[in-house]
Design a protein around this motif. Structure first.
Motif, mmCIF file in Angstrom:
data_model
loop_
_atom_site.group_PDB
_atom_site.id
_atom_site.type_symbol
_atom_site.label_atom_id
_atom_site.label_comp_id
_atom_site.label_asym_id
_atom_site.label_seq_id
_atom_site.Cartn_x
_atom_site.Cartn_y
_atom_site.Cartn_z
ATOM 1 N N GLY A 208 0.783 -1.227 0.000
ATOM 2 C CA GLY A 208 0.000 0.000 0.000
ATOM 3 C C GLY A 208 0.815 1.277 0.000
ATOM 4 N N LYS A 209 2.097 1.202 -0.362
ATOM 5 C CA LYS A 209 2.945 2.390 -0.439
ATOM 6 C C LYS A 209 4.022 2.165 -1.483
ATOM 7 C CE LYS A 209 5.286 0.670 3.717
ATOM 8 N NZ LYS A 209 5.635 0.970 5.121
ATOM 9 N N LEU A 210 4.734 3.233 -1.824
ATOM 10 C CA LEU A 210 5.715 3.170 -2.904
ATOM 11 C C LEU A 210 7.133 3.120 -2.352
ATOM 12 C CD1 LEU A 210 4.221 5.885 -5.314
ATOM 13 C CD2 LEU A 210 3.880 3.404 -5.402
ATOM 14 N N SER A 211 7.874 2.090 -2.731
ATOM 15 C CA SER A 211 9.308 2.062 -2.469
ATOM 16 C C SER A 211 9.996 2.857 -3.571
ATOM 17 C CB SER A 211 9.814 0.617 -2.473
ATOM 18 O OG SER A 211 9.672 0.061 -3.770
ATOM 19 N N PHE A 212 11.307 3.067 -3.442
ATOM 20 C CA PHE A 212 12.015 3.818 -4.484
ATOM 21 C C PHE A 212 11.978 3.073 -5.807
ATOM 22 C CE2 PHE A 212 16.215 5.096 -6.464
ATOM 23 C CZ PHE A 212 15.718 6.284 -6.975
ATOM 24 N N ARG A 213 12.096 1.755 -5.754
ATOM 25 C CA ARG A 213 12.040 0.975 -6.994
ATOM 26 C C ARG A 213 10.678 1.127 -7.665
ATOM 27 N NH1 ARG A 213 10.445 -3.524 -9.441
ATOM 28 N NH2 ARG A 213 11.885 -4.463 -10.933
ATOM 29 N N GLU A 214 9.619 1.061 -6.879
ATOM 30 C CA GLU A 214 8.274 1.225 -7.434
ATOM 31 C C GLU A 214 8.070 2.647 -7.959
ATOM 32 O OE1 GLU A 214 6.167 -2.112 -4.511
ATOM 33 O OE2 GLU A 214 6.231 -0.002 -3.943
ATOM 34 N N PHE A 215 8.723 3.612 -7.313
ATOM 35 C CA PHE A 215 8.650 4.991 -7.790
ATOM 36 C C PHE A 215 9.325 5.103 -9.160
ATOM 37 C CE2 PHE A 215 10.232 9.453 -7.801
ATOM 38 C CZ PHE A 215 9.015 10.097 -7.649
ATOM 39 N N LEU A 216 10.462 4.429 -9.332
ATOM 40 C CA LEU A 216 11.136 4.428 -10.630
ATOM 41 C C LEU A 216 10.293 3.740 -11.697
ATOM 42 C CD1 LEU A 216 14.840 3.587 -9.649
ATOM 43 C CD2 LEU A 216 13.927 5.790 -10.359
ATOM 44 N N LEU A 217 9.491 2.759 -11.292
ATOM 45 C CA LEU A 217 8.628 2.073 -12.236
ATOM 46 C C LEU A 217 7.618 3.022 -12.873
ATOM 47 C CD1 LEU A 217 7.794 -1.356 -10.528
ATOM 48 C CD2 LEU A 217 9.115 -0.983 -12.610
ATOM 49 N N ILE A 218 7.232 4.069 -12.150
ATOM 50 C CA ILE A 218 6.307 5.058 -12.711
ATOM 51 C C ILE A 218 6.907 5.670 -13.968
ATOM 52 C CG2 ILE A 218 5.156 7.274 -12.301
ATOM 53 C CD1 ILE A 218 5.116 6.553 -9.305
ATOM 54 N N PHE A 219 8.162 6.111 -13.876
ATOM 55 C CA PHE A 219 8.827 6.754 -15.003
ATOM 56 C C PHE A 219 9.191 5.733 -16.083
ATOM 57 C CE2 PHE A 219 9.389 9.360 -11.277
ATOM 58 C CZ PHE A 219 9.035 10.623 -11.743
ATOM 59 N N HIS A 220 9.501 4.508 -15.632
ATOM 60 C CA HIS A 220 9.775 3.425 -16.578
ATOM 61 C C HIS A 220 8.544 3.159 -17.444
ATOM 62 C CE1 HIS A 220 11.059 -0.612 -17.963
ATOM 63 N NE2 HIS A 220 9.812 -0.967 -17.684
ATOM 64 N N LYS A 221 7.384 3.049 -16.808
ATOM 65 C CA LYS A 221 6.145 2.778 -17.542
ATOM 66 C C LYS A 221 5.753 3.975 -18.407
ATOM 67 C CE LYS A 221 4.090 -0.564 -14.332
ATOM 68 N NZ LYS A 221 3.669 -1.591 -15.315
ATOM 69 N N ALA A 222 6.011 5.188 -17.914
ATOM 70 C CA ALA A 222 5.701 6.381 -18.704
ATOM 71 C C ALA A 222 6.557 6.427 -19.965
ATOM 72 C CB ALA A 222 5.916 7.635 -17.865
ATOM 73 N N ALA A 223 7.841 6.126 -19.822
ATOM 74 C CA ALA A 223 8.747 6.133 -20.973
ATOM 75 C C ALA A 223 8.399 5.032 -21.963
ATOM 76 C CB ALA A 223 10.192 5.967 -20.503
ATOM 77 N N ALA A 224 7.874 3.912 -21.454
ATOM 78 C CA ALA A 224 7.535 2.781 -22.316
ATOM 79 C C ALA A 224 6.149 2.913 -22.926
ATOM 80 C CB ALA A 224 7.619 1.481 -21.512
ATOM 81 N N GLY A 225 5.405 3.958 -22.553
ATOM 82 C CA GLY A 225 4.053 4.133 -23.068
ATOM 83 C C GLY A 225 3.072 3.127 -22.510
ATOM 84 N N GLU A 226 3.314 2.659 -21.281
ATOM 85 C CA GLU A 226 2.469 1.625 -20.676
ATOM 86 C C GLU A 226 1.399 2.196 -19.752
ATOM 87 O OE1 GLU A 226 5.139 -1.011 -18.703
ATOM 88 O OE2 GLU A 226 6.073 -1.730 -20.558
ATOM 89 N N LEU A 227 1.287 3.517 -19.663
ATOM 90 C CA LEU A 227 0.292 4.141 -18.785
ATOM 91 C C LEU A 227 -0.835 4.743 -19.615
ATOM 92 C CD1 LEU A 227 2.668 5.943 -16.257
ATOM 93 C CD2 LEU A 227 1.498 3.756 -15.945
ATOM 94 N N GLU A 228 -2.055 4.605 -19.107
ATOM 95 C CA GLU A 228 -3.201 5.183 -19.797
ATOM 96 C C GLU A 228 -3.149 6.709 -19.705
ATOM 97 O OE1 GLU A 228 -5.332 3.493 -21.499
ATOM 98 O OE2 GLU A 228 -4.632 1.490 -20.922
ATOM 99 N N GLU A 229 -3.786 7.368 -20.667
ATOM 100 C CA GLU A 229 -3.757 8.830 -20.720
ATOM 101 C C GLU A 229 -4.374 9.464 -19.477
ATOM 102 O OE1 GLU A 229 -2.447 11.186 -22.641
ATOM 103 O OE2 GLU A 229 -1.381 9.621 -23.737
#
Length: 240
Positions: free
Chosen positions: A145-166
């Motif tokens: 139920g919270k974000l670790s640093f790795r999970e925080f990096l996953l946000i930008f990883h998914k954004a760069a990969a186009g894996e997030l909905e608009e």
């Protein structure tokens, strides 16, 4: 009765995924109809029953805990962000780390729901309570139920990969941050996989960044030495 049937179906699916044996599907179906254990119907052609049953039981129990919201978080493995997230430059990762620490007001190495709420408000994109929970859920790999640093990096990883909905709150977070992952993150590549190839071939650039940082520290140290020497000279001139 419904929960028992669901458990049998989940166990059957796990059996099929884990074994990959064609004959096991029929055994699992027979077990579902008869109410017996799939391992018993598999016969001599299946896996050793003891170890297989124990492993399947543990996985089924874990899956049920997750569905019921009672799953305990798994210990996160130590990771190196520079080697795991090679699509980003060293400077970008440092910027993400600074941003993470800025909003980790509890200094516990995590961004919880309230800290994420404050972050989105500061970025000018406040979210509802449900929206914040959904944001965390998208990258919450250990279900804590919270974000670790790795999970925080996953946000930008998914954004760069186009894996997030608009309409994703995470995409809004990535866009409003000062870290440009849409351009720099993928090194101008047409897609994420092309970016990975470019990132793997840019080891020399990565080493150059490290050397530049070392040179910058040496230059700052030399400047401090010169300032100290000048101060001593000025002090001695006044004390004579």
């Amino acid at each position: 009765m419904a929960s028992e049937e669901l458990a049998q179906k989940l166990q059957r699916r796990l059996l099929l995924e884990e074994s990959g044996a064609a004959g096991l599907e029929g055994a699992a179906e027979a077990a579902e109809v008869s109410g017996g254990a799939p391992g018993a119907a598999a016969g001599d052609g299946g896996c050793p029953r003891g170890s297989a049953d124990a492993e399947l039981s543990a996985k089924l129990s874990r899956r049920q805990d997750i569905n019921e919201g009672a799953a305990l978080p798994r210990r996160a493995a130590v990771f190196n962000p520079y080697t795991e997230f090679k699509e980003f430059s060293r400077r970008q990762i440092k910027d993400m780390e600074r941003m993470f620490r800025l909003y980790d007001s509890g200094r516990d190495g995590y961004i919880d729901l309230m800290e994420l709420k404050l972050m989105m408000e500061k970025l000018g994109a406040p979210q509802t309570h449900l929206g914040l929970k959904n944001m965390i859920k998208e990258v919450d790999e250990d279900f804590d139920g919270k974000l670790s640093f790795r999970e925080f990096l996953l946000i930008f990883h998914k954004a760069a990969a186009g894996e997030l909905e608009e309409d994703s709150g995470l995409l809004t977070l990535a866009k409003l941050s000062e870290i440009d992952v849409s351009i720099e993150g993928v090194k101008g590549a047409k897609n994420f996989f092309e970016a990975k190839v470019q990132a793997l071939s840019s080891a020399s650039k990565f080493e150059a960044e490290i050397k530049a940082e070392q040179d910058e520290r040496k230059r700052e140290e030399e400047e401090r030495k010169h300032r100290r020497a000048a101060f001593r000279e000025l002090k001695s001139a006044f004390t004579q």
